[in-house]
Design a protein around this motif. Structure first.
Motif, PDB file in Angstrom:
ATOM      1  N   GLU A 135       0.806  -1.224   0.000  1.00 30.05           N
ATOM      2  CA  GLU A 135       0.000   0.000   0.000  1.00 30.05           C
ATOM      3  C   GLU A 135       0.842   1.279   0.000  1.00 30.05           C
ATOM      4  N   ALA A 161       8.729 -12.572   0.733  1.00 29.18           N
ATOM      5  CA  ALA A 161       7.590 -13.072   1.519  1.00 29.18           C
ATOM      6  C   ALA A 161       6.471 -12.046   1.466  1.00 29.18           C
ATOM      7  N   ARG A 162       5.252 -12.559   1.539  1.00 30.30           N
ATOM      8  CA  ARG A 162       4.092 -11.664   1.540  1.00 30.30           C
ATOM      9  C   ARG A 162       3.066 -12.144   2.565  1.00 30.30           C
ATOM     10  N   PRO A 177      -1.873  -2.222  14.921  1.00 30.56           N
ATOM     11  CA  PRO A 177      -1.638  -1.327  13.796  1.00 30.56           C
ATOM     12  C   PRO A 177      -2.982  -1.049  13.131  1.00 30.56           C
ATOM     13  N   ALA A 183       5.563  -4.193  13.699  1.00 31.14           N
ATOM     14  CA  ALA A 183       4.420  -3.269  13.668  1.00 31.14           C
ATOM     15  C   ALA A 183       4.162  -2.654  15.043  1.00 31.14           C
ATOM     16  N   GLY A 184       3.670  -1.444  15.011  1.00 33.92           N
ATOM     17  CA  GLY A 184       3.398  -0.716  16.264  1.00 33.92           C
ATOM     18  C   GLY A 184       1.912  -0.453  16.409  1.00 33.92           C
ATOM     19  N   VAL A 206       9.360 -16.320   8.469  1.00 33.39           N
ATOM     20  CA  VAL A 206       8.751 -16.690   9.745  1.00 33.39           C
ATOM     21  C   VAL A 206       7.612 -17.667   9.471  1.00 33.39           C
ATOM     22  N   PHE A 240      -4.709   6.999   6.934  1.00 35.26           N
ATOM     23  CA  PHE A 240      -3.905   6.767   5.729  1.00 35.26           C
ATOM     24  C   PHE A 240      -4.780   6.861   4.470  1.00 35.26           C
ATOM     25  N   TRP A 241      -5.966   6.205   4.525  1.00 38.26           N
ATOM     26  CA  TRP A 241      -6.851   6.220   3.339  1.00 38.26           C
ATOM     27  C   TRP A 241      -7.380   7.630   3.094  1.00 38.26           C
ATOM     28  N   GLU A 297       7.630   2.481  12.589  1.00 37.05           N
ATOM     29  CA  GLU A 297       6.895   1.215  12.519  1.00 37.05           C
ATOM     30  C   GLU A 297       6.645   0.721  11.093  1.00 37.05           C
TER      31      GLU A 297
HETATM   32  C1  LIG Z   1      -4.594   1.906   6.644  1.00 32.89           C
HETATM   33  C2  LIG Z   1      -3.290   1.387   7.174  1.00 32.89           C
HETATM   34  C3  LIG Z   1      -2.936   1.707   8.466  1.00 32.89           C
HETATM   35  C4  LIG Z   1      -1.733   1.224   8.982  1.00 32.89           C
HETATM   36  N1  LIG Z   1      -1.416   1.548  10.263  1.00 32.89           N
HETATM   37  C5  LIG Z   1      -0.291   1.043  10.803  1.00 32.89           C
HETATM   38  C6  LIG Z   1       0.044   1.334  12.156  1.00 32.89           C
HETATM   39  O1  LIG Z   1      -0.652   2.066  12.857  1.00 32.89           O
HETATM   40  N2  LIG Z   1       1.175   0.778  12.649  1.00 32.89           N
HETATM   41  C7  LIG Z   1       1.974  -0.037  11.909  1.00 32.89           C
HETATM   42  O2  LIG Z   1       2.974  -0.530  12.426  1.00 32.89           O
HETATM   43  N3  LIG Z   1       1.680  -0.303  10.620  1.00 32.89           N
HETATM   44  C8  LIG Z   1       0.586   0.210  10.059  1.00 32.89           C
HETATM   45  N4  LIG Z   1       0.285  -0.070   8.751  1.00 32.89           N
HETATM   46  C9  LIG Z   1       1.230  -0.863   7.943  1.00 32.89           C
HETATM   47  C10 LIG Z   1       0.950  -2.375   7.885  1.00 32.89           C
HETATM   48  O3  LIG Z   1      -0.333  -2.707   8.254  1.00 32.89           O
HETATM   49  C11 LIG Z   1       1.956  -3.102   8.748  1.00 32.89           C
HETATM   50  O4  LIG Z   1       3.247  -2.850   8.248  1.00 32.89           O
HETATM   51  C12 LIG Z   1       1.758  -4.616   8.801  1.00 32.89           C
HETATM   52  O5  LIG Z   1       2.639  -5.131   9.777  1.00 32.89           O
HETATM   53  C13 LIG Z   1       2.025  -5.316   7.485  1.00 32.89           C
HETATM   54  O6  LIG Z   1       1.518  -6.634   7.561  1.00 32.89           O
HETATM   55  P1  LIG Z   1       1.199  -7.437   6.210  1.00 32.89           P
HETATM   56  O7  LIG Z   1       0.735  -8.784   6.579  1.00 32.89           O
HETATM   57  O8  LIG Z   1       0.305  -6.669   5.346  1.00 32.89           O
HETATM   58  O9  LIG Z   1       2.672  -7.512   5.612  1.00 32.89           O
HETATM   59  P2  LIG Z   1       3.148  -7.332   4.097  1.00 32.89           P
HETATM   60  O10 LIG Z   1       2.870  -5.960   3.628  1.00 32.89           O
HETATM   61  O11 LIG Z   1       2.622  -8.445   3.289  1.00 32.89           O
HETATM   62  O12 LIG Z   1       4.717  -7.499   4.287  1.00 32.89           O
HETATM   63  C14 LIG Z   1       5.449  -6.611   5.077  1.00 32.89           C
HETATM   64  C15 LIG Z   1       6.891  -7.123   5.207  1.00 32.89           C
HETATM   65  O13 LIG Z   1       6.895  -8.339   5.937  1.00 32.89           O
HETATM   66  C16 LIG Z   1       7.519  -9.371   5.155  1.00 32.89           C
HETATM   67  N5  LIG Z   1       6.841 -10.615   5.503  1.00 32.89           N
HETATM   68  C17 LIG Z   1       5.511 -10.873   5.456  1.00 32.89           C
HETATM   69  N6  LIG Z   1       5.279 -12.104   5.937  1.00 32.89           N
HETATM   70  C18 LIG Z   1       6.480 -12.628   6.281  1.00 32.89           C
HETATM   71  C19 LIG Z   1       6.908 -13.868   6.826  1.00 32.89           C
HETATM   72  N7  LIG Z   1       6.046 -14.826   7.158  1.00 32.89           N
HETATM   73  N8  LIG Z   1       8.237 -14.054   7.033  1.00 32.89           N
HETATM   74  C20 LIG Z   1       9.141 -13.105   6.727  1.00 32.89           C
HETATM   75  N9  LIG Z   1       8.788 -11.908   6.209  1.00 32.89           N
HETATM   76  C21 LIG Z   1       7.478 -11.678   5.997  1.00 32.89           C
HETATM   77  C22 LIG Z   1       7.360  -8.928   3.724  1.00 32.89           C
HETATM   78  O14 LIG Z   1       8.352  -9.493   2.886  1.00 32.89           O
HETATM   79  C23 LIG Z   1       7.565  -7.432   3.878  1.00 32.89           C
HETATM   80  O15 LIG Z   1       8.937  -7.176   4.011  1.00 32.89           O
HETATM   81  C24 LIG Z   1      -0.899   0.409   8.195  1.00 32.89           C
HETATM   82  C25 LIG Z   1      -1.254   0.087   6.890  1.00 32.89           C
HETATM   83  C26 LIG Z   1      -2.448   0.578   6.372  1.00 32.89           C
HETATM   84  C27 LIG Z   1      -2.821   0.201   4.977  1.00 32.89           C
END
Ligand SMILES: Cc1cc2nc3c(=O)[nH]c(=O)nc-3n(C[C@H](O)[C@H](O)[C@H](O)COP(=O)(O)OP(=O)(O)OC[C@H]3O[C@@H](n4cnc5c(N)ncnc54)[C@H](O)[C@@H]3O)c2cc1C
Length: 463
Positions: free
Chosen positions: A37, A74-75, A138, A153-154, A210, A337-338, A420
């Motif tokens: 995003e 990774a995703r 988050p 994440a925070g 992980v 954010f949105w 974060e």
């Molecule tokens: C509206 C909105 C609000 C948000 N608010 C916050 C907030 O308040 N605080 C905050 O901290 N974040 C926030 N975020 C960011 C996001 O939600 C976090 O970063 C979240 O931790 C990402 O998780 P994901 O599953 O989507 O990871 P992805 O986006 O899929 O991946 C993030 C990273 O983790 C890696 N990864 C994923 N899974 C694994 C695995 N199993 N092993 C190793 N690496 C892996 C990926 O390669 C990438 O480097 C926000 C995002 C949005 C869209």
């Protein structure tokens, strides 16, 4: 060493491990797998998307990828904001969507053991019925635990409970070679060699994948309240933050919202604050203080004390919101954010500074915005010193200069470029330019020890 380069050959390699339904290639790869995003992220279609169902399959995938030097990204849910899960066109995405089981909720030890594809809302649903909570919050509840661990994440509750690294007791992870390690456990402390759990947390998929996380749970307090305080200046808001944290009232959330962001939330989301027009006309910034307690009467005492403190700190007025209005305000804050994206923001960053330095940092942000004639709207986890800024500047070179100045300002105050969201691909150039080169070199050597052939998420954090 055999090197496989064509997308079809790469997909075939992994089909043998996960089966044809879970090794996608070509048009079968949905666009979503190619981006997260981050506002500046550009979609990249990987050679293949591989969806393992077990740790053994992840290990086999990495063994094959390492042997053939295929980049692996990774995703989780793809909600990241730093471009960290954008794959390489010559690489694969390992998507954890099928590894989505809550393996155990151990009430005696207050821990949960989860697979990485478990979503925060899914886990919260399972814990709610048992009176427990995993407190990391988050703003995006569709995020996965694997993503949370990998970005550290925070979110809004960190001021009380800490961030992911304070709430993950252990991980199972697969190294680039395919070897599986288990670090930490259901124990709340260890002092037994280097802490590899903490090294993996926040490493953005560059050190290991992980495959399980052991999470620390907390009792879920039955009572909560949200207090909203408008202030005449942002200055007063930022000065109030350290005082509230030091008050001993242990807020669950302590968020600030500037006038630009609040106005956009009201206009776009139809948020009703219940603040009279004459107060709204004077308010330039808002503080949101959420409190919780196991006992209703103690919560009431805390709300009273927070109200008195906010009045002493210069709030124009104080509003104790009804549960539904409080919920709506927090939900609107989650959507900041949105809201920024819909308003046309060109980037969103999250500099962190020591919380007593927020005041100086926000003043510097104002000066940088004026110097570049650029709108910079802000809100953030004020209790953690984490300032989220939406930058409205279409010219990418100019925006990059603004970002550099904002990051430099944060670092000069003892902070860091991201609190974060992570470095990912989008902030890498600033991170590498501003971080201590001795530390970057050490990080590179750690990376090489985990991943000698550099297959794990190349282009993230480092070049
Ligand atoms: C509206 C909105 C609000 C948000 N608010 C916050 C907030 O308040 N605080 C905050 O901290 N974040 C926030 N975020 C960011 C996001 O939600 C976090 O970063 C979240 O931790 C990402 O998780 P994901 O599953 O989507 O990871 P992805 O986006 O899929 O991946 C993030 C990273 O983790 C890696 N990864 C994923 N899974 C694994 C695995 N199993 N092993 C190793 N690496 C892996 C990926 O390669 C990438 O480097 C926000 C995002 C949005 C869209």
């Amino acid at each position: 060493m055999p090197v496989v380069t064509s997308p079809a050959a790469i997909a075939a390699l992994f089909t043998a491990i996960v089966g044809p339904d879970h090794a996608l290639s070509g048009d079968a790869i949905a666009e979503d797998y190619g981006h997260d995003e981050a506002l500046t992220a550009r979609m990249v279609r990987p050679a293949a998307v591989v969806r393992p169902a077990s740790t053994d399959e992840v290990a086999a995938i990495l063994r094959a990828a390492d042997q053939h030097r295929i980049p692996v990204t990774a995703r989780g849910a793809g909600t990241g904001l730093s471009g960290a899960c954008i794959p390489r066109a010559d690489g694969i995405v390992v998507s954890f969507e099928r590894m989505n089981r809550v393996l155990e909720i151990d009430e005696a030890n207050c821990v949960a053991v989860v697979e990485p594809g478990v979503r925060l809302d899914q886990l919260d649903g399972e814990l709610g019925t048992r009176g427990l909570v995993y407190p990391v919050y988050p703003g995006e509840y569709s995020a996965s635990l694997g993503g949370n661990v990998s970005t550290n994440a925070g979110g809004m509750r960190a001021v009380k409970y800490g961030v992911t690294r304070h709430n993950v007791l252990g991980v199972e992870a697969v190294l680039a070679s395919g070897a599986v390690i288990r670090c930490g456990g259901k124990l709340i402390k260890t002092s037994s060699g280097y802490d590899l759990t903490q090294l993996v947390i926040g490493s953005e998929g560059t050190l290991a994948l992980v495959t399980q996380a052991i999470l620390r749970l907390h009792p879920r307090p039955a009572h909560g309240a949200t207090v909203l305080a408008p202030f005449a200046t942002l200055d007063e808001v930022t000065r109030a933050v350290p005082r509230i944290v030091a008050s001993g009232l242990a807020p669950l959330m302590l968020e600030y919202i500037d006038i630009l962001t609040m106005t956009a939330m009201i206009n776009q989301l139809g948020l009703k604050l219940g603040v009279p027009d004459e107060i709204r006309a004077k308010a330039m910034a808002y503080l949101v203080v959420a409190l919780e307690n196991a006992h209703a009467e103690r919560l009431e005492e805390d709300v009273q004390a927070v109200g008195e403190l906010l009045a002493e700190l210069g709030a124009l007025d104080i509003y104790v919101l009804s549960p539904s209005a409080g919920g709506e305000l927090i939900a609107a804050r989650e959507k900041a954010f949105w809201v920024s994206k819909a308003a046309g923001a060109d980037d969103v960053i999250d500099v962190v500074v020591p919380r007593a330095a927020i005041h100086a940092f926000v003043q510097r942000v104002g000066a940088i915005a004026r110097e570049h004639e650029t709108w910079i709207a802000g809100c953030g986890h004020a209790g953690d010193g984490n300032v989220h800024m939406a930058i409205f500047q279409k010219d990418s070179e100019r925006r990059s200069r603004i970002l550099r100045q904002l990051f430099e300002a944060g670092i000069a105050l003892g902070g860091a470029i991201s609190g974060e969201h992570g470095v990912g691909k989008e902030k890498k150039k600033h991170f590498l330019a501003l971080e201590d080169p001795t530390k970057v070199e050490l990080m590179r050597r750690i990376k090489a020890a985990f991943d000698p052939h550099g297959i794990l998420n190349p282009g993230t954090i480092f070049d």
